[in-house]
Design an enzyme around this catalytic site. Structure first.
Site, PDB file in Angstrom:
ATOM      1  N   THR A   1      -3.616  17.096   2.386  1.00 11.90           N
ATOM      2  CA  THR A   1      -2.802  15.990   2.890  1.00 11.90           C
ATOM      3  C   THR A   1      -1.397  16.464   3.216  1.00 11.90           C
ATOM      4  O   THR A   1      -0.704  16.998   2.353  1.00 11.90           O
ATOM      5  CB  THR A   1      -2.742  14.880   1.823  1.00 11.90           C
ATOM      6  OG1 THR A   1      -4.055  14.356   1.653  1.00 11.90           O
ATOM      7  CG2 THR A   1      -1.809  13.751   2.235  1.00 11.90           C
TER       8      THR A   1
ATOM      9  N   CYS B   1       0.622   3.683  -3.867  1.00 15.28           N
ATOM     10  CA  CYS B   1       0.492   3.785  -2.406  1.00 15.28           C
ATOM     11  C   CYS B   1      -0.603   2.888  -1.851  1.00 15.28           C
ATOM     12  O   CYS B   1      -0.421   2.217  -0.843  1.00 15.28           O
ATOM     13  CB  CYS B   1       0.274   5.235  -1.984  1.00 15.28           C
ATOM     14  SG  CYS B   1      -1.399   5.859  -2.207  1.00 15.28           S
TER      15      CYS B   1
ATOM     16  N   GLU C   1      -4.815  15.399   7.397  1.00 12.60           N
ATOM     17  CA  GLU C   1      -5.376  16.372   6.451  1.00 12.60           C
ATOM     18  C   GLU C   1      -5.796  17.621   7.217  1.00 12.60           C
ATOM     19  O   GLU C   1      -6.080  17.541   8.409  1.00 12.60           O
ATOM     20  CB  GLU C   1      -6.604  15.802   5.722  1.00 12.60           C
ATOM     21  CG  GLU C   1      -6.275  14.942   4.521  1.00 12.60           C
ATOM     22  CD  GLU C   1      -5.826  13.532   4.909  1.00 12.60           C
ATOM     23  OE1 GLU C   1      -6.220  13.074   5.993  1.00 12.60           O
ATOM     24  OE2 GLU C   1      -5.084  12.905   4.136  1.00 12.60           O
TER      25      GLU C   1
ATOM     26  N   GLU D   1     -10.413   8.113   1.070  1.00 15.58           N
ATOM     27  CA  GLU D   1      -9.524   8.774   0.131  1.00 15.58           C
ATOM     28  C   GLU D   1      -9.420   7.998  -1.182  1.00 15.58           C
ATOM     29  O   GLU D   1      -9.225   8.584  -2.239  1.00 15.58           O
ATOM     30  CB  GLU D   1      -8.136   8.985   0.738  1.00 15.58           C
ATOM     31  CG  GLU D   1      -7.354  10.008  -0.065  1.00 15.58           C
ATOM     32  CD  GLU D   1      -5.916  10.131   0.367  1.00 15.58           C
ATOM     33  OE1 GLU D   1      -5.330   9.123   0.790  1.00 15.58           O
ATOM     34  OE2 GLU D   1      -5.384  11.236   0.264  1.00 15.58           O
TER      35      GLU D   1
ATOM     36  N   CYS E   1      -0.823   6.962   4.748  1.00 12.80           N
ATOM     37  CA  CYS E   1      -0.492   7.941   3.703  1.00 12.80           C
ATOM     38  C   CYS E   1       0.794   8.665   4.113  1.00 12.80           C
ATOM     39  O   CYS E   1       0.861   9.254   5.179  1.00 12.80           O
ATOM     40  CB  CYS E   1      -1.645   8.931   3.567  1.00 12.80           C
ATOM     41  SG  CYS E   1      -1.240  10.376   2.597  1.00 12.80           S
TER      42      CYS E   1
ATOM     43  N   HIS F   1      -1.595  12.179  -9.892  1.00 10.79           N
ATOM     44  CA  HIS F   1      -1.999  11.681  -8.571  1.00 10.79           C
ATOM     45  C   HIS F   1      -2.862  10.428  -8.697  1.00 10.79           C
ATOM     46  O   HIS F   1      -2.874   9.577  -7.803  1.00 10.79           O
ATOM     47  CB  HIS F   1      -2.702  12.775  -7.765  1.00 10.79           C
ATOM     48  CG  HIS F   1      -2.482  12.602  -6.287  1.00 10.79           C
ATOM     49  ND1 HIS F   1      -1.234  12.515  -5.724  1.00 10.79           N
ATOM     50  CD2 HIS F   1      -3.357  12.440  -5.251  1.00 10.79           C
ATOM     51  CE1 HIS F   1      -1.336  12.321  -4.417  1.00 10.79           C
ATOM     52  NE2 HIS F   1      -2.626  12.272  -4.111  1.00 10.79           N
TER      53      HIS F   1
ATOM     54  N   CYS G   1       3.827  12.682  -1.813  1.00 11.82           N
ATOM     55  CA  CYS G   1       3.564  12.533  -3.257  1.00 11.82           C
ATOM     56  C   CYS G   1       2.849  13.738  -3.866  1.00 11.82           C
ATOM     57  O   CYS G   1       3.023  14.013  -5.056  1.00 11.82           O
ATOM     58  CB  CYS G   1       2.722  11.309  -3.532  1.00 11.82           C
ATOM     59  SG  CYS G   1       2.884  10.006  -2.328  1.00 11.82           S
TER      60      CYS G   1
ATOM     61  N   TYR H   1      -1.967   6.508  -6.901  1.00 12.42           N
ATOM     62  CA  TYR H   1      -2.798   5.588  -6.125  1.00 12.42           C
ATOM     63  C   TYR H   1      -2.583   4.135  -6.550  1.00 12.42           C
ATOM     64  O   TYR H   1      -2.892   3.222  -5.786  1.00 12.42           O
ATOM     65  CB  TYR H   1      -4.280   5.966  -6.263  1.00 12.42           C
ATOM     66  CG  TYR H   1      -4.684   7.146  -5.390  1.00 12.42           C
ATOM     67  CD1 TYR H   1      -3.768   8.099  -4.995  1.00 12.42           C
ATOM     68  CD2 TYR H   1      -6.000   7.291  -4.962  1.00 12.42           C
ATOM     69  CE1 TYR H   1      -4.139   9.172  -4.207  1.00 12.42           C
ATOM     70  CE2 TYR H   1      -6.390   8.355  -4.168  1.00 12.42           C
ATOM     71  CZ  TYR H   1      -5.452   9.291  -3.796  1.00 12.42           C
ATOM     72  OH  TYR H   1      -5.834  10.344  -3.010  1.00 12.42           O
TER      73      TYR H   1
HETATM   74 FE1  SF4 Z   1      -0.972   9.823   0.406  1.00 13.16          FE
HETATM   75 FE2  SF4 Z   1      -1.115   8.038  -1.556  1.00 13.16          FE
HETATM   76 FE3  SF4 Z   1      -1.612  10.619  -2.076  1.00 13.16          FE
HETATM   77 FE4  SF4 Z   1       0.879   9.728  -1.517  1.00 13.16          FE
HETATM   78  S1  SF4 Z   1      -0.395   9.202  -3.315  1.00 13.16           S
HETATM   79  S2  SF4 Z   1      -0.100  11.556  -0.720  1.00 13.16           S
HETATM   80  S3  SF4 Z   1       0.465   8.165   0.012  1.00 13.16           S
HETATM   81  S4  SF4 Z   1      -2.791   9.233  -0.751  1.00 13.16           S
HETATM   82 FE    FE Z   2      -4.267  11.699  -1.917  1.00 12.71          FE
END
Ligand code: SF4
Ligand code: FE
Length: 484
Positions: A191, A299, A257, A447, A100, A292, A104, A296
């Site tokens: 995060t 990422c 985290e 996550e 991660c 968000h 983001c 996902y």
């Molecule tokens: Fe982490 Fe993915 Fe959230 Fe970006 S979108 S902060 S890489 S979990």
């Molecule tokens: Fe996240």
């Protein structure tokens, strides 16, 4: 100011005076801590890639607000293409870090707060949008990393914030002053806060008028007086203190985290983006969660690419890569991973402008994206473990491999194909272990389930957005049903 280099970013975080606790002790220099440093390296990659000409179009964009080239992580989306590029950028970063990369949450908070403050001002004559734009251009100019803090501890889930026995279980305003507000509470599972310059705080759920003091959004530097963080443990985290490269699986990158406490923190007026307009809390939450959930689809897919690659290498090293059953498992992993990417791209392609002008994803498709993310990485991980074999969890340590007596024994008996070193075989298995059971499993597994909202939160949104009446009308039309 120009974009920061990765090195400048690290040094800028080093200069901050954050209050960070790990294993019951304050960490003097989080930047140099072996457990925390890999997470900083992941964020650094968002700066390093932005400096590389081949990634310039994906990683950077000309800000319509400053006229300067800014990192896409600080950008306000101006089109559906911007939304798609965001997902592509996240996939790239997942591929480069297998972790991660944290930045983001700030980008998603940026876009949710941008549009919500605009609509709040329209309804209330407030000046939150102006405040936010000032903050946004400051972040763009300085190329800062911003954390987006949403999740309150929530206490008794059956009770509203004001009805909790302890009023601090949701972050709230405890004092209104002429020059600002004082807030108290905590945000859980934060995060990357440790690697951020600033934090944007938002409410965690839709709120009613009796929860006015909880309807609060603002931004402050992460080292503001009264803020401290307690770092979350990750499976296998102390391996990072053993100075081993093989056993940690991914020695360079990671995620982090923390539970972040706001112990009577002062927020000046020009950093406030919501203060009591409780009917707009839900809009901010829904938009942040939507962005968000789109994230996902980028990422997790990038990290999935690494895991699929690792499984394929493990199969090769074992000499089973030509077996049709193994090939089929790799195909299945790829199919699942690309399905997630399809969802990320689709909710972006169907994006549309909000009243403020920035672009938002199609919320139904973004929620479908995240709902699939709650499932497919688990199946991809299962298939990777299947291909890897039991050795990924029973292999001896790197210290044994380096031992004069034990090393040659391990080399002999844990060998796969004759032309592949045992060390390389162990390296790839440890990477699979890291992604499925180790520190990276926080980001890739649990996550995937709970990040950006647990599965039920998406099902509620899917029900709300699915327009079932339209579907019923379609069926009745085809069946020639006429109701009185
Ligand atoms: Fe982490 Fe993915 Fe959230 Fe970006 S979108 S902060 S890489 S979990
Ligand atoms: Fe996240």
């Amino acid at each position: 100011m120009a974009l920061m280099t990765g090195e400048e970013y690290i040094e800028s975080i080093r200069k901050m005076n954050m209050e960070v606790y790990l294993f019951g002790k304050r960490v003097d220099c989080p930047v140099d801590d072996p457990i925390l440093r890999p997470s900083l390296n992941s964020v650094r990659m968002t700066y390093d890639l932005a400096q590389m000409p081949e990634y310039q179009d994906l990683m950077t964009v000309i800000s319509p607000y400053t006229g300067q080239r800014v990192n896409r992580f600080t950008h306000i989306h101006q089109s559906a293409e911007d939304l798609m590029n965001k997902v592509k950028m996240q996939r790239l970063l997942g591929q480069k870090t297998a972790a991660c990369f944290q930045r983001c949450v700030g980008m998603d908070a940026f876009n949710a707060v941008f549009s919500t403050t605009y609509e709040t001002d329209q309804a209330h004559g407030t000046h939150y949008h102006e405040n936010f734009k000032k903050f946004m251009t400051y972040v763009q100019d300085k190329d800062l990393t911003v954390d987006g803090a949403m999740t309150d501890p929530k206490g008794d889930r059956s009770k509203a914030p004001h009805a909790q026995e302890d009023p601090d279980l949701y972050l709230h305003v405890v004092e209104q002053r002429p020059d600002g507000i004082v807030v108290r509470g905590a945000k859980a599972h934060q995060t990357g806060i440790l690697n951020s310059h600033e934090v944007i705080v938002m409410p965690t759920i839709s709120l009613g008028p009796e929860d006015k003091e909880y309807a609060v959004s603002f931004a402050v530097p992460v080292d503001t007086k009264g803020i401290f963080m307690i770092i979350g443990r990750q499976s296998c985290d102390t391996r990072k203190r053993e100075h081993t490269e093989i056993d940690v699986g991914n020695s360079e990158f990671g995620g982090v985290e923390a539970l972040v406490v706001f112990d009577d923190v002062f927020v000046p007026n020009d950093r406030i983006f919501l203060n009591g307009e409780s009917e707009f809390a839900g809009m901010m939450v829904e938009r942040f969660a939507g962005y968000h959930r789109q994230s996902y689809g980028g990422c997790k897919v990038g990290v999935g690419d690494v895991l699929i690659g690792a499984a394929a290498v493990a199969a090769e090293y074992n000499g089973v890569d030509k077996a049709s059953a193994v090939k089929d498992k790799i195909i299945e992993m790829t199919h699942l991973n690309e399905t997630l990417y399809c969802c990320g791209i689709a909710c972006s392609a169907e994006g549309y402008p909000t009243e403020s002008g920035n672009y938002i994803i199609d919320l139904l498709l973004a929620n479908v994206c995240k709902q699939n993310v709650t499932r497919y990485p688990y199946e991809i991980a299962r298939l990777a473990e299947d291909i890897a074999g039991g050795l990924m969890v029973t292999a001896p340590s790197e210290a044994d491999l380096r031992d004069e007596k034990l090393g040659p024994v391990i080399e002999k008996y844990l060998k796969g194909r004759a032309d592949v070193s045992t060390e390389n075989r162990l390296r790839i298995l440890r990477l699979i272990e890291n992604l499925t059971l180790g520190t990276a499993a926080v980001g890739y597994r649990t996550e995937s389930l709970h990040g950006a909202g647990s599965p039920q939160a998406q099902r509620i949104m899917i029900a709300r957005q699915s327009n079932l009446n339209h579907k019923k009308a379609l069926a009745k039309a085809i069946a020639h049903i006429k109701e009185d």
